[in-house]
Design a protein around this motif. Structure first.
Motif, short mmCIF file in Angstrom:
data_model
loop_
_atom_site.label_atom_id
_atom_site.label_comp_id
_atom_site.label_asym_id
_atom_site.label_seq_id
_atom_site.Cartn_x
_atom_site.Cartn_y
_atom_site.Cartn_z
N SER A 13 20.75 33.12 28.42
CA SER A 13 20.94 34.47 27.69
C SER A 13 22.65 34.91 27.75
O SER A 13 23.25 34.51 28.88
CB SER A 13 20.39 35.79 28.11
N GLU A 14 23.29 34.93 26.60
CA GLU A 14 24.67 35.12 27.03
C GLU A 14 24.87 36.43 27.56
O GLU A 14 24.19 37.65 26.96
CB GLU A 14 25.10 35.18 25.50
N SER A 15 25.85 36.62 28.60
CA SER A 15 25.94 38.02 29.48
C SER A 15 26.53 39.03 28.36
O SER A 15 27.32 38.91 27.63
CB SER A 15 26.64 37.73 30.31
N ALA A 16 26.17 40.08 28.72
CA ALA A 16 26.58 41.34 27.82
C ALA A 16 28.06 41.52 27.90
O ALA A 16 28.78 42.02 27.09
CB ALA A 16 25.91 42.68 28.15
N HIS A 17 28.44 41.54 29.32
CA HIS A 17 29.97 41.56 29.49
C HIS A 17 30.87 40.76 28.60
O HIS A 17 32.06 41.03 28.53
CB HIS A 17 30.16 41.43 31.16
N ILE A 18 30.51 39.77 28.16
CA ILE A 18 31.17 38.92 27.18
C ILE A 18 31.35 39.53 26.15
O ILE A 18 32.53 39.75 25.43
CB ILE A 18 30.58 37.47 27.19
N GLY A 19 30.24 40.06 25.69
CA GLY A 19 30.30 40.86 24.18
C GLY A 19 31.22 42.13 24.34
O GLY A 19 31.99 42.59 23.48
N GLU A 20 31.21 42.68 25.63
CA GLU A 20 32.05 43.89 25.93
C GLU A 20 33.54 43.60 25.91
O GLU A 20 34.42 44.20 25.26
CB GLU A 20 31.46 44.58 27.24
N GLU A 21 33.66 42.24 26.35
CA GLU A 21 35.32 41.90 26.35
C GLU A 21 35.65 41.88 25.13
O GLU A 21 37.03 41.81 24.68
CB GLU A 21 35.32 40.79 27.48
N LEU A 22 34.89 41.20 24.24
CA LEU A 22 35.37 40.64 22.82
C LEU A 22 35.81 42.04 21.98
O LEU A 22 36.63 42.01 21.45
CB LEU A 22 34.30 39.86 22.15
N LEU A 23 34.62 43.07 22.24
CA LEU A 23 35.03 44.40 21.67
C LEU A 23 36.21 44.90 22.36
O LEU A 23 37.08 45.49 21.57
CB LEU A 23 33.57 45.28 21.83
N GLU A 24 36.53 44.81 23.67
CA GLU A 24 37.76 45.57 24.08
C GLU A 24 39.23 44.99 23.88
O GLU A 24 40.04 45.58 23.54
CB GLU A 24 37.47 45.52 25.62
#
Lengths: 132, 249
Positions: A13-24
């Protein structure tokens, strides 16, 4: 050995923090994202505009600014980059004038003055009397 | 950010250069690695991708990273690219990056299997740069879909915000059922309206726009605990453009 290691990771599973970084790291604000969703739900017929604004807690003013920015960016993109700044400005003014004619002029008793102003502005830019 | 495709044919020299960069290539060991890639994954500039990833990761890791390209000559064929540090199983310190290229019903897809950066290296731009270099190859190769399992530790919420759509209706129904038990009738009605409108118009739809739920304040906690399979269809101009503009601008 390699495949065993992957298996050891369990449910991949792709970690949520990766998605958070992309958004930030994105230059797009949370408000702009909300405005885009408002546009989508209205376009898809999920909700009328007023209801969508209230649901997603977006003010009409913010939505108007978003739509203006969105349409302006579409216009810039459509006109490509192979033309001079002067011609780009002339075409932009003419397109805005045409949009005004189609969308607003029928209910504006002063539409003649507005259209005349756009024509004068476009001519002045085209003839170099207004620098771009 | 604009990504333009270019043609590429993998050569045996490039395979050697990949080995020199410290990658191990597994699965096929008869000097036909380049043929396998060119035959099953045309236009994949594998060397460029791996060189770029090296450049992104090297400044942050003094310890070695196990870098693997696994060529799986199966039906359908697969390429798994993986980066693992020795402590990969430790959530706070280990690096894990795994991507699988494969085919599904004649469509090339890439699975974003796993990507986790150690806590001390987060928010330093690594994630975005890694996405960018992979994305260049997706465009080159004509990847149709990026797939992700949105799950665990807020993933169900975050990947929805990143414009992944939900592919499995049953999983979406499970989230809807959770919403019914946790929201007021009025809030639930709005959530259900989005669901009904999509599946009425797309009875066999595989791209539920779950970001419409994610942006509703009362759906945040429900999505944080959810698990669903997501995808971005790179051939769908609206999905691709949203992802590019709102994630990479």
């Amino acid at each position: 050995m390699f495949l065993d290691k992957l298996r050891n990771l369990g449910n991949l599973s792709e970690s949520a923090h990766i998605g958070e970084e992309l958004l930030e790291d994105s230059a797009v604000s949370a408000l702009e994202r909300k405005c885009l969703v408002v546009k989508q739900v209205v376009q898809d017929g999920d909700f009328p505009l007023e209801k969508a604004l209230s649901l997603y807690q977006v003010s009409l003013k913010d939505f108007e600014q978003f739509m203006a920015k969105h349409l302006a960016s579409e216009l810039k993109l459509s006109l490509s980059t192979d033309i001079s700044n002067k011609i780009l400005m002339v075409v932009t003014i003419d397109v805005v004038a045409e949009m005004y004619k189609h969308l607003v002029s029928t209910i504006d008793k002063d539409s003649g003055k507005i259209i005349e102003h756009f024509n004068t502005l476009s001519k002045s830019v085209n003839e170099g009397r207004i620098a771009v | 950010m604009q990504v333009n495709s270019y043609s590429h044919i993998v050569t045996s020299e490039e395979i050697n250069k990949i080995l020199l960069l410290g990658y191990q290539i597994l699965g096929i060991d008869d000097d036909s690695e380049h043929d396998f890639i060119n035959r099953h994954f045309p236009n994949f500039d594998l060397f460029k991708l791996l060189e770029d990833i090296n450049t992104i990761l090297t400044p942050f890791w003094s310890t070695s990273i196990e870098k693997t390209v696994y060529l799986k000559d199966s039906q359908p064929p697969e390429i798994i690219i993986a980066f693992l540090t020795y402590d990969y199983s430790y959530e706070s310190t280990g690096l894990v990056l795994v991507r699988t290229f494969t085919w599904e019903q004649d469509h090339l897809i890439v699975k974003h299997d796993f990507f986790r950066i150690p806590v001390k290296f987060r928010r330093l731009g690594i994630a975005k740069n890694v996405f960018k270099v992979f994305l260049q190859q997706y465009v080159n190769m004509g990847v149709q879909k990026i797939k992700v399992l949105a799950s665990l530790a807020d993933g169900g919420y975050v990947w929805a915000l990143n414009y992944f759509t939900a592919t499995n209706k049953r999983e979406v129904e499970v989230i809807l059922e959770s919403a019914q038990t946790r929201l007021s009738p009025s809030e639930y009605g709005d959530v259900e309206q989005i669901f009904n409108n999509y599946y009425t118009n797309n009875p066999h739809g595989t791209a539920f726009p779950i970001q419409k739920w994610a942006e509703l304040p009362f759906m945040v906690d429900i999505l944080r605990g959810s698990s669903w399979n997501g995808a971005i269809d790179l051939n769908n101009s609206e999905q691709f453009s949203n992802f590019m503009s709102y994630v990479f601008r």
